[in-house]
Design an enzyme around this catalytic site. Structure first.
Site, short mmCIF file in Angstrom:
data_model
loop_
_atom_site.label_atom_id
_atom_site.label_comp_id
_atom_site.label_asym_id
_atom_site.label_seq_id
_atom_site.Cartn_x
_atom_site.Cartn_y
_atom_site.Cartn_z
CG ASP A 1 1.73 0.72 13.42
OD1 ASP A 1 2.91 0.35 13.46
OD2 ASP A 1 0.99 0.58 12.42
CE LYS B 1 7.09 -0.92 6.30
NZ LYS B 1 5.85 -0.89 7.01
CD1 TRP C 1 1.19 2.53 7.34
CD2 TRP C 1 0.19 0.55 7.04
NE1 TRP C 1 1.79 1.91 6.28
CE2 TRP C 1 1.20 0.71 6.07
CE3 TRP C 1 -0.58 -0.60 7.04
CZ2 TRP C 1 1.47 -0.27 5.11
CZ3 TRP C 1 -0.31 -1.58 6.09
CH2 TRP C 1 0.70 -1.41 5.14
C1 PLP Z 1 4.45 -1.34 6.88
C2 PLP Z 1 3.57 -0.90 7.98
C3 PLP Z 1 2.56 -1.73 8.50
C4 PLP Z 1 2.24 -3.10 7.92
O1 PLP Z 1 3.22 -4.00 8.23
P1 PLP Z 1 3.09 -5.56 7.83
O2 PLP Z 1 4.17 -6.18 8.63
O3 PLP Z 1 3.30 -5.62 6.35
O4 PLP Z 1 1.73 -6.01 8.22
C5 PLP Z 1 1.82 -1.27 9.56
N1 PLP Z 1 2.04 -0.05 10.08
C6 PLP Z 1 2.99 0.77 9.61
C7 PLP Z 1 3.19 2.11 10.25
C8 PLP Z 1 3.79 0.37 8.55
O5 PLP Z 1 4.73 1.20 8.08
#
Ligand code: PLP
Length: 361
Positions: free
Chosen positions: A172, A196, A103
């Site tokens: 993030d 998540k 990511w």
């Molecule tokens: C799943 C995830 C993403 C991507 O998320 P989307 O909503 O599918 O774009 C980005 N960063 C992290 C840390 C993730 O776990």
């Protein structure tokens, strides 16, 4: 109805069953209006109240100061990979990124389209099995911010604390938001896809310090300016109504559990059970270095890929689902976010012991 299984899926992931049950009612008839929640105008007083409450709860639970805006956006966490540099790096300014997994790599690729990106640390050579220590990298003086992925969902690593720098942090937190107490004032921007640890797919929460809204270059498309959404309370266009509602329900649930500090305590104990099981034998090997271990995604290997395949299949037979690791590293991964029940972790630990006993002599 089939009995629910223990779902270790990394995302979309397990939600509290009481939230799902409430949602299933509200989708048909919201608060006796005779209209289902997802059939209702986003400008109706009923839905506006839902959005306001979701924001208020998030502010309360994360202790978000008043000089931050909370936005509910679409496009997934992945759209933040370009929105951040597009809005904050203007004409090619510098930013520092820490490369700790898939990511962050994707975010670095997008950031390079807009800015001068300094990658100050990478654990790629060791399959992203760790995050850096605080003194292991330098943040350039002329960097606008330091970007890092708080929890690396795929590799099962997590920053145990936050980078020790005066620079504004950008993070993030898709897979660990609300899992532990954080000091929001250290951050210029925090974002998280809901699917998540916070709700269903469809909404990405962005928490942004107000003064940053003014940095966006003029030629930025309207929908991609943070200010557009901040000025209109995330109602510039139709927001992801159902996802915002469901996040609100999860936040109510979280508050009832005792809030973020309580969650952190529960998460530590829960993950500890699994790491203890991994450490107590050579049969299982953790992917992440001990000091970088994630409380949200526990990654581990068995002696051979064949045994891993059998382990995952046998686990599923007894209602332990979704233990297959990400295709990029293989092995096993147990995602145990806030809403994942402790009993499921206990059951997995028991299964690990039994599986090992039946495969060793
Ligand atoms: C799943 C995830 C993403 C991507 O998320 P989307 O909503 O599918 O774009 C980005 N960063 C992290 C840390 C993730 O776990």
């Amino acid at each position: 109805m089939v009995d629910r299984v223990y779902n270790f899926s990394p995302g979309p992931a397990t939600l509290p069953v009481e939230v799902l049950e409430q949602a299933s009612k509200d989708v048909v008839n919201f608060k006796e209006t005779g209209i289902g929640l997802i059939e209702m105008s986003h400008r109706s007083k009923e839905f506006m109240a839902v959005a306001d409450e979701t924001e208020a709860l998030l502010r309360e639970l994360m202790e978000i100061p008043d000089n931050y805006k909370v936005l509910f956006l679409q496009g997934g966490a992945s759209s933040q990979f370009f929105m951040i540099p597009m809005n904050l790096l203007g004409d090619g300014k510098k930013a520092t990124y820490l490369n700790t997994g898939t990511w962050s790599k994707k975010a670095i690729k997008e950031a390079k389209l807009f800015g001068d990106i300094d990658v100050a640390f990478s654990s790629e050579e060791t399959s992203f099995n760790r995050v850096p220590a605080v003194d292991e990298y330098n943040v350039a003086d002329d960097s606008e911010f330091l970007y890092f992925v708080s929890n690396n969902t795929i590799y099962g690593t997590q920053f145990p604390g936050f980078p020790n720098t005066d620079k504004m942090l950008v993070s993030d937190m898709s897979s660990d938001i609300l899992s532990r107490k954080i000091d929001v004032t250290k951050f210029g921007l925090i974002f998280a896809g809901a699917q998540k640890n916070m709700g269903p797919a469809g909404v990405t929460v962005v928490i942004i310090r107000e003064d940053l809204l003014e940095r966006t270059p003029e030629n930025t498309p309207t929908m991609l300016c943070y200010k557009t959404h901040a000025d209109k309370g995330s109602m510039f266009n139709t927001p992801p109504c159902f996802a915002i509602y469901a996040v609100g329900e999860v936040l109510k649930w979280l508050k009832k559990q005792g809030g973020v500090a309580k969650m952190e305590e529960i998460n530590k104990e829960k993950a500890g059970l699994l790491y203890q099981a991994i450490d107590s034998t050579d049969f299982y090997r953790g992917h992440a270095e001990t000091a970088s271990r994630s409380l949200m995604n526990v990654t581990f290997n068995l002696p051979t890929p064949e045994l891993e395949t059998e382990f995952i299949a046998k686990a599923a037979e007894i209602g332990l689902n979704g233990l297959k690791g990400h295709r990029s590293i293989g092995g096993c991964r147990a995602s145990i976010y806030n809403a994942f029940p402790r009993e499921g972790v206990v059951k997995l630990v028991e299964f690990m012991k039994a599986f090992e006993a039946s495969h060793t002599d």
